[in-house]
Design an enzyme around this catalytic site. Structure first.
Site, mmCIF file in Angstrom:
data_model
loop_
_atom_site.group_PDB
_atom_site.id
_atom_site.type_symbol
_atom_site.label_atom_id
_atom_site.label_comp_id
_atom_site.label_asym_id
_atom_site.label_seq_id
_atom_site.Cartn_x
_atom_site.Cartn_y
_atom_site.Cartn_z
ATOM 1 N N GLY A 41 0.862 -1.202 -0.166
ATOM 2 C CA GLY A 41 -0.064 -0.025 -0.081
ATOM 3 C C GLY A 41 0.859 1.230 -0.171
ATOM 4 N N GLY A 43 0.569 5.372 0.912
ATOM 5 C CA GLY A 43 -0.119 6.644 1.493
ATOM 6 C C GLY A 43 0.508 7.797 1.192
ATOM 7 N N GLY A 44 -0.091 9.064 1.418
ATOM 8 C CA GLY A 44 0.914 10.197 1.262
ATOM 9 C C GLY A 44 1.785 10.466 2.195
ATOM 10 N N THR A 48 3.557 0.720 2.801
ATOM 11 C CA THR A 48 3.650 -0.689 3.554
ATOM 12 C C THR A 48 3.876 -1.745 2.433
ATOM 13 O OG1 THR A 48 1.566 0.368 4.673
ATOM 14 C CG2 THR A 48 1.889 -2.006 4.607
ATOM 15 N N LYS A 63 5.932 -0.791 7.879
ATOM 16 C CA LYS A 63 5.266 0.457 7.042
ATOM 17 C C LYS A 63 6.445 1.369 7.406
ATOM 18 C CE LYS A 63 1.262 3.232 7.892
ATOM 19 N NZ LYS A 63 -0.122 3.350 8.492
ATOM 20 N N ASP A 158 -9.366 7.571 9.924
ATOM 21 C CA ASP A 158 -9.318 7.287 8.395
ATOM 22 C C ASP A 158 -10.062 6.136 8.149
ATOM 23 O OD1 ASP A 158 -8.568 7.944 5.758
ATOM 24 O OD2 ASP A 158 -6.642 7.018 6.042
#
Length: 391
Positions: A41, A43-44, A48, A63, A158
């Protein structure tokens, strides 16, 4: 295969047992123990990876926190505080367990339990929209998890389909990605917590001022349910004129939602915090309340009277037409011709009606009688005997 964690690496894939990246020379093992296998994954503020704990020979997730500790020492301190909090949350079986947090090569890392399964965004892309029963199943499974984290003083901030996973081994829903990186980055770089959450899922108070409460998570959960039911992102369904999410008009054809669940969803996504549920337990209480059956009003049964007067010959010669145009002449004449026999039958009909009304008939016997038909016959009987024929 080993995967290089250097975001600028031109060729991050490496042979399985490599210790250093062949393309950029970055050390591949974290703490000489954790090896990234492939991205999972992005994200900003974080990335991950599916990984392997080579010491335990067990899968895990890494992460990577993108903000370098060198940029601000405050970020490192906040990171440590958040990590300790997440260790406590990981004691819940539906929250990934946290194994380690550390700094290496001027980067911050979290290592946590790997959840084998699909997230709900992947499920809806592969399987389509969810039914009411599936939404209920998810709510019953996830609301206790939210109640747990809120009691620990933590707000997820979130919640969305991508951050809810269905664990393959037991089908349980697991809440992932508590947005540690987003909170730290916003606090360090912007001086306050703002725009933390995902547009369409996060409520106004969270996006506009950075304020978040337990029912901010409940709003996001409601918006997630609507996405799963309609197949559309909540942002697409938002009506700025009415200030609400028009989800009912966007349900797939033949998709029916009970008034009870509809009312719960509407309360979850109220724009003002005071109008929403105040806790996850309140939602569970409403969800577990039995459906209120519509009140059935039984027609009044006219009691049997032994002094029924039967029609005279002059009356028998006339047609008897009901208000709906049904010719009841034959029924009237049969009743008049069989006085005593029919009186016994009438008594029996009334007895059955009383038993049905009071709930004394068992299922087998009740199938033999139509309440409405018996009642109509009783009304006709009494009308022919007491009113029409007395004229």
């Amino acid at each position: 295969m080993s995967y290089c964690l250097n975001s600028n690496c031109p060729k991050p894939q490496n042979p399985e047992e490599s210790k250093f990246c062949l393309a950029c020379g970055t050390e591949l093992l974290l703490k000489n123990r954790y090896r990234a296998l492939k991205p999972r994954g992005l994200g900003g503020c974080s990335r991950t990876f599916k990984a392997l704990d080579q010491e335990r020979k067990h899968p895990c997730a890494i992460k990577l926190f993108l903000l370098s500790p060198e940029q601000d020492q405050e970020a490192t301190e906040l990171f440590k505080q958040e990590a300790l909090q997440l260790y406590e949350l990981g004691k819940h079986e539906q929250i990934p367990e946290f194994y380690a947090h550390f700094e290496q090569n001027h980067r911050l890392y979290l290592v946590q339990e790997f959840i084998d399964g699909l997230n709900l965004r992947e499920e809806i892309e592969q399987q389509g929209t969810k039914s009411e029963s599936q939404i209920r199943e998810m709510l019953v499974d996830l609301l206790p998890v939210l109640q747990f984290i809120h009691q620990q003083g933590v707000i997820h901030r979130d919640i969305k389909p991508a951050n809810i996973m269905r664990r393959r081994s037991d089908g349980k829903f697991v809440l992932i990605d508590f947005g540690v990186a987003k909170r730290i980055t916003a606090t360090v770089l912007l001086g306050k917590e703002t725009m933390i959450g995902t547009l369409g899922y996060a409520p106004a108070e969270q996006l506009e001022s950075g304020n978040a409460y337990p029912n901010s998570d409940l709003y996001a959960l409601g918006a997630t349910c609507i996405h799963l039911l309609t197949g559309k992102h909540p942002f697409e369904l938002y009506n700025p004129i009415k200030g609400c999410i028009n989800w009912r008009e966007n349900l797939p054809q033949k998709q029916k939602i009970s008034p009870k669940l509809g009312k719960i969803l509407d309360k979850l996504i109220q724009p003002f915090t005071k109008d929403r549920y105040q806790s996850a337990n309140q939602v569970l209480e409403d969800l577990n309340q039995p459906e209120i059956a519509p009140k059935i009003t039984f027609p009044v049964i006219i009691p049997y009277s032994a002094s029924v007067r039967y029609p005279t010959q002059s009356v028998l010669g006339k047609l008897l037409i009901s208000k709906r145009g049904v010719d009841c002449t034959r029924l009237r004449n049969l009743i008049a011709a069989r006085k005593r026999t029919e009186e016994k039958t009438h008594k029996k009909i009334l007895a059955v009606l009383r038993q049905k009304r009071q709930g004394y008939l068992n299922n087998e016997n009740s199938k033999k009688f139509s309440y409405q038909k018996l009642h109509t016959l009783s009304r006709r009987w009494t009308r022919f005997g007491l009113k029409t024929f007395a004229e």
